[in-house]
Design an enzyme around this catalytic site. Structure first.
Site, mmCIF file in Angstrom:
data_model
loop_
_atom_site.group_PDB
_atom_site.id
_atom_site.type_symbol
_atom_site.label_atom_id
_atom_site.label_comp_id
_atom_site.label_asym_id
_atom_site.label_seq_id
_atom_site.Cartn_x
_atom_site.Cartn_y
_atom_site.Cartn_z
ATOM 1 N N CYS A 185 -4.744 2.568 -3.739
ATOM 2 C CA CYS A 185 -3.484 3.030 -3.126
ATOM 3 C C CYS A 185 -2.370 2.019 -3.332
ATOM 4 O O CYS A 185 -1.512 1.847 -2.442
ATOM 5 C CB CYS A 185 -3.645 3.347 -1.641
ATOM 6 S SG CYS A 185 -4.653 4.788 -1.337
ATOM 7 N N GLN A 198 -4.676 -5.486 6.567
ATOM 8 C CA GLN A 198 -5.721 -6.317 5.956
ATOM 9 C C GLN A 198 -5.698 -7.739 6.501
ATOM 10 O O GLN A 198 -6.428 -8.606 6.016
ATOM 11 C CB GLN A 198 -5.547 -6.357 4.428
ATOM 12 C CG GLN A 198 -5.638 -5.013 3.754
ATOM 13 C CD GLN A 198 -7.064 -4.454 3.717
ATOM 14 O OE1 GLN A 198 -8.039 -5.166 3.962
ATOM 15 N NE2 GLN A 198 -7.173 -3.184 3.411
ATOM 16 N N LYS A 206 -10.444 -0.742 10.002
ATOM 17 C CA LYS A 206 -10.596 -1.888 9.099
ATOM 18 C C LYS A 206 -11.005 -3.148 9.869
ATOM 19 O O LYS A 206 -11.227 -4.201 9.268
ATOM 20 C CB LYS A 206 -9.294 -2.133 8.327
ATOM 21 C CG LYS A 206 -9.004 -1.002 7.330
ATOM 22 C CD LYS A 206 -7.816 -1.291 6.481
ATOM 23 C CE LYS A 206 -7.224 -0.056 5.865
ATOM 24 N NZ LYS A 206 -8.008 0.504 4.765
ATOM 25 N N HIS A 208 0.872 -1.174 0.000
ATOM 26 C CA HIS A 208 0.000 0.000 0.000
ATOM 27 C C HIS A 208 0.913 1.229 0.000
ATOM 28 O O HIS A 208 2.017 1.185 0.534
ATOM 29 C CB HIS A 208 -0.843 -0.038 1.281
ATOM 30 C CG HIS A 208 -1.906 1.005 1.367
ATOM 31 N ND1 HIS A 208 -1.644 2.297 1.746
ATOM 32 C CD2 HIS A 208 -3.232 0.946 1.124
ATOM 33 C CE1 HIS A 208 -2.781 2.987 1.747
ATOM 34 N NE2 HIS A 208 -3.761 2.190 1.366
ATOM 35 N N ASP A 211 3.029 -5.064 7.804
ATOM 36 C CA ASP A 211 1.803 -4.258 7.717
ATOM 37 C C ASP A 211 0.617 -5.223 7.746
ATOM 38 O O ASP A 211 0.313 -5.884 6.759
ATOM 39 C CB ASP A 211 1.830 -3.431 6.420
ATOM 40 C CG ASP A 211 0.518 -2.677 6.191
ATOM 41 O OD1 ASP A 211 -0.402 -2.781 7.027
ATOM 42 O OD2 ASP A 211 0.425 -1.981 5.158
#
Ligand code: PMP
Length: 409
Positions: free
Chosen positions: A364, A202, A225, A122, A199
């Site tokens: 993104c 998600q 999220k 991202h 990261d």
């Protein structure tokens, strides 16, 4: 037993109409909807318990501090971190990555050093490193991915040099859905003595995560999220590393003593990285969201979403003009696609008219689009409250789009 209809009742927004149709919300990769447990907790925190944290001897301030620190413990246990000293509240994943890129850069990066990330990151896990590398005269390198959307880990060894200072990698790609083998990556990178940031933006909404099992040095995610409010996120960092890093921002709460001669000292972890009044109301909301997910069970959520993904894949396989971008065998329930030559915006707009919310564009992740030579995709990203009926509606709506635009391209 996982009961999706029961779960849907907890999310007031899911029963509303959009464009005179029942809303089918398939834009969960961008942000998720909030269950009543979270809405109530935020509302109660504002109406009954509001007072600034860590500052007052008065009752409300002590209560709100306790609730804030309680939420920190909820996050610690959710990630299985060793200590709450390792859990920093931030404004979100972007803020967390910027903090690490800045502080790590200040402490450890010199001209000619290298940082290794991937081509499927991202923008939030690219640009902070670009800024830091430009400031320090360092070099940013990228692990490529193949046409299935899987990282070329065969190149990992050759991309790491004795100048590599940190590796940063996404656990689940927000545009391809790929679940990267982060534990294996961390083991390989650690074997060379280099720290790793993961990261997990998600990942945390879709699967159980254990930072000690992954072994990563930093782990970041955004609350919104995973069913929590916006403006709150997490930076997990191993205590030894966080101790060594300089503060990112200055202000209240992150100091021990301020001296006008500049010999100011920092607060203990994790407050060293929490300058100013943090989003303590959001933090309490994040705690409520995690408890809500844990009550349903992360394993159940994962199994249900995988079932939904398999069903969607099976239905979409019958549409010959539908191209899916991201075909890794290990995927989260995220499907990026294009319909023949039909522009993603045209598809997105028709779906919207039919009450179906999807995302269109680059998500993104412009380098991912560049890899495939496309401008963007339509992305359906699922959450635990989505249903097979919604997949059917998406399928039917795609047929409508094809009928409307198919001949024009
Ligand atoms: N990383 C990934 C993988 C993401 O999907 C996102 C949000 N789309 C981010 C980072 C940035 O999150 P936020 O905008 O909440 O800071």
């Amino acid at each position: 037993m996982f009961n999706v209809e029961r779960i849907r009742e907890d999310f007031p927004i899911l029963s509303r109409e959009v464009n005179k149709r029942q809303l089918a919300y398939l834009d969960n990769g961008a942000t998720t909807q909030k269950p009543r447990a979270v809405l109530d907790s935020v509302n109660q925190m504002s109406t009954l318990w509001n007072a600034n944290i860590h500052r007052g001897v008065h009752y409300l301030s002590q209560q709100s501090t306790e609730m804030y620190e309680g939420a920190r413990e909820t996050v610690r246990s959710f990630l299985n971190a060793a200590s709450t000293r390792e859990i920093v509240f931030t404004a979100g994943a972007t803020a967390s990555i910027n903090a690490v890129a800045y502080s790590f850069g200040e402490r450890y990066i010199s001209a000619g050093d290298e940082v290794l990330i991937t081509e499927m990151e991202h923008h939030a896990n690219i640009v902070p490193w670009q800024l830091m590398c430009q400031r320090k005269g360092a070099i940013l390198k990228y692990i490529p991915f193949d046409d299935n959307g899987e990282l070329r880990l065969d190149l990992l060894d050759s991309l790491i040099t004795e100048r590599t200072k940190i590796v940063s990698v996404v656990q689940v790609s927000n545009s391809l859905g790929t679940i990267n083998p982060v534990k294996e990556i961390v083991a390989k990178v650690h074997a060379k003595g280099i720290p790793v940031l993961v990261d997990g933006s998600q990942a945390v909404p879709h699967m159980p995560v254990d930072v000690q099992d992954i072994g990563c040095d930093f782990y970041v995610f955004s609350g919104h999220k995973l069913y929590a409010p916006t403006g709150i996120g997490i930076l997990y960092g191993k205590e030894t590393l966080l101790e060594e890093l300089p503060p990112y921002q200055g202000g209240g709460d992150m100091i021990a003593h301020v001296r006008l001669d500049g010999t100011t000292t920092w607060a203990e972890l994790p407050l060293k990285f929490e300058a100013g009044t943090t989003n303590y109301i959001g933090a309490v909301g994040l705690g409520a969201a995690i408890r809500y997910m844990e009550e349903i069970g992360l394993n159940s959520i994962q199994a249900y979403e995988q079932e939904l993904l398999a069903y969607a894949n099976q239905r979409f396989a019958t549409i010959s003009s539908l191209n899916i971008y991201g075909k890794a065998p290990h995927k989260a329930a995220i499907i990026s696609f294009l319909l023949g030559g039909i522009h993603q915006l045209d598809t997105g707009m028709v779906l919207d008219k039919l009450g179906i919310a999807v995302r269109t564009g680059t998500h993104c992740t412009e380098p991912v689009m560049t890899h495939f030579g496309i401008e963007g995709t339509v992305r359906a990203s699922f959450a635990m409250y989505n249903t097979k009926e919604e997949v059917d509606r998406l399928y039917e709506a795609i047929l409508v789009v094809q009928q409307m635009f198919g001949g024009a391209y």
